[in-house]
Design an enzyme around this catalytic site. Structure first.
Site, PDB file in Angstrom:
ATOM      1  N   GLU A 185     -11.628  -4.086  -2.384  1.00  0.00           N
ATOM      2  CA  GLU A 185     -10.685  -3.086  -2.872  1.00  0.00           C
ATOM      3  C   GLU A 185     -10.541  -3.203  -4.393  1.00  0.00           C
ATOM      4  O   GLU A 185      -9.841  -4.079  -4.891  1.00  0.00           O
ATOM      5  CB  GLU A 185      -9.329  -3.271  -2.207  1.00  0.00           C
ATOM      6  CG  GLU A 185      -9.369  -3.307  -0.690  1.00  0.00           C
ATOM      7  CD  GLU A 185      -8.086  -3.877  -0.113  1.00  0.00           C
ATOM      8  OE1 GLU A 185      -7.011  -3.333  -0.416  1.00  0.00           O
ATOM      9  OE2 GLU A 185      -8.157  -4.889   0.612  1.00  0.00           O
TER      10      GLU A 185
ATOM     11  N   HIS B  43      -9.813   1.420   1.037  1.00  0.00           N
ATOM     12  CA  HIS B  43      -9.622   0.245   1.892  1.00  0.00           C
ATOM     13  C   HIS B  43     -10.679   0.153   2.999  1.00  0.00           C
ATOM     14  O   HIS B  43     -10.370  -0.196   4.139  1.00  0.00           O
ATOM     15  CB  HIS B  43      -8.222   0.275   2.508  1.00  0.00           C
ATOM     16  CG  HIS B  43      -7.694  -1.069   2.895  1.00  0.00           C
ATOM     17  ND1 HIS B  43      -8.228  -1.818   3.914  1.00  0.00           N
ATOM     18  CD2 HIS B  43      -6.674  -1.809   2.391  1.00  0.00           C
ATOM     19  CE1 HIS B  43      -7.545  -2.946   4.039  1.00  0.00           C
ATOM     20  NE2 HIS B  43      -6.604  -2.968   3.120  1.00  0.00           N
TER      21      HIS B  43
ATOM     22  N   HIS C  80       0.817  -1.225   0.000  1.00  0.00           N
ATOM     23  CA  HIS C  80       0.000   0.000   0.000  1.00  0.00           C
ATOM     24  C   HIS C  80       0.853   1.280   0.000  1.00  0.00           C
ATOM     25  O   HIS C  80       0.538   2.255   0.687  1.00  0.00           O
ATOM     26  CB  HIS C  80      -0.951   0.010   1.179  1.00  0.00           C
ATOM     27  CG  HIS C  80      -1.992  -1.070   1.143  1.00  0.00           C
ATOM     28  ND1 HIS C  80      -2.495  -1.566  -0.041  1.00  0.00           N
ATOM     29  CD2 HIS C  80      -2.618  -1.753   2.146  1.00  0.00           C
ATOM     30  CE1 HIS C  80      -3.394  -2.495   0.231  1.00  0.00           C
ATOM     31  NE2 HIS C  80      -3.486  -2.636   1.536  1.00  0.00           N
TER      32      HIS C  80
END
Length: 358
Positions: free
Chosen positions: A322, A182, A109
């Site tokens: 996601e 998220h 991420h």
């Protein structure tokens, strides 16, 4: 019918003195979303059940301290690159660049200080029909090791009950970009601790199996037929979670932490997933322009993070949907490209549309 409203208030203060604001978006029919400038995060989304009773279906930490630590990704916009890049090794024409690594030697991420940890600038973009806020961020050259400066904008709007998230990015040097939201969803609205009784459908006939570090294995996406990853018809999550006979579920910690390759789509958002909770009748449809969707069933939750009302969030407390490109795509020329070139614009849209079961 009343007009949509977009308003801003102070949510809290970070240890370094920066102020975090909360934007409240309410459309004419009363659907409400709350957005934080920390992480450009979806903090709340209130939708009705089959009896018309609204509840917040988003898991959010009970404090800013949790959001900076164990709950850093809750509802956040993650980037520059959502998901994982193996060993943080980014191939470029000039050779490999080493990115910031933050999960077992891999880049997750966006690295140690991804977009979820930043305080974004925000401005209202609402109209009489829709409530909206646009959040912007400049990611400077070499941020977490990524090449070039990236300008990012994320626009949240609420209209006719649906929440739309639009992403836009430009760069001055070729760089990979994959942005996602998220949020952990629990359609029970606080009445159940886990998502075991939820049902999930995905518009995907193939998925990406992973190794022990959750990096996709070599080869093309595999067919879901005959596996616990076959969600082409709605399946109750309790029937597949913690399947001790499936090696891929064991690899991911007893649940899903995998990317599905969605069926081919055009330039407009198309159906990707449907999450349902029969107990309340709530339904959440996800539409996207992205080629993949990562489903994570909160396998690593252990009660250390508390949610609304101080309730510890246990394993399987929520499910993340996601929408994104595939993990490790910059290192995989066989995957849809995530490289953004100077002069081009990265655009992506995902819509979460609530409803009720009939």
């Amino acid at each position: 019918m009343p007009a949509a409203t977009t308003s801003c208030s102070v949510f809290g203060t970070l240890p370094d003195g920066r102020t975090v604001h909360r934007w409240s978006l309410i459309d004419p029919i009363g659907t409400r979303a709350e957005i934080l400038t920390l992480g450009a995060a979806l903090h709340a989304f209130h939708v009705p059940d089959r009896h018309g009773e609204p509840a917040d279906v988003v898991l959010s930490p009970g404090s800013l301290a949790d959001r900076l630590a164990g709950a850093r990704y809750f509802g956040a916009t993650v980037g520059r690159y959502a998901n994982r890049i193996a060993r943080g090794r980014l191939p470029t024409p000039a050779g490999h660049r080493q990115l910031s690594t933050n999960e077992r030697g891999n880049t997750l991420h966006g690295g140690t200080e991804g977009f979820d940890a930043r305080v974004w600038q925000a401005r209202p973009v609402g109209t009489a029909e829709r409530a909206g806020v646009e959040l912007t961020l400049t990611s400077p050259a070499d941020d977490q090791g990524f090449p070039g400066t990236l300008q990012v904008a994320v626009r949240y709007t609420v209209h006719d009950g649906a929440l739309s998230i639009g992403y836009r990015a430009t760069c001055d040097v070729r760089t990979p970009v994959s942005l996602t939201n998220h949020t952990y969803w629990n359609l029970a609205g606080g009445t159940h601790d886990t998502v075991h009784e939820h049902e999930l459908y995905l518009a995907a006939d193939h998925y990406l199996p992973v190794d022990a570090e959750l990096i996709p294995l070599p080869g093309p996406p595999r067919p879901v037929a005959g596996t616990p990853f076959d969600l082409t018809a709605p399946r109750r999550l309790a029937d597949v979670l913690d399947d001790v006979d499936d090696g891929q579920l064991r690899t991911a910690g007893g649940g899903y932490d995998h990317n599905w390759a969605l069926r081919p789509r055009g330039g407009e958002p198309e159906p990707a997933a449907v999450l349902r909770h029969p107990g309340t009748g709530r339904v959440l449809e996800c539409l996207t322009t992205e080629p993949g969707i990562q489903v994570y069933t909160a396998n690593g939750f252990d009660g250390a993070v508390t949610g609304a009302g101080g309730r510890p969030l246990p394993r399987y407390a929520g499910v993340a949907l996601e929408t994104q490109h595939f993990p490790d795509s910059p290192r995989r020329p066989d995957y849809p490209t995530t490289w953004l070139e100077p002069g081009r614009v990265h655009r992506s849209t995902t819509i979460y549309r609530p409803g009720v079961m009939t």
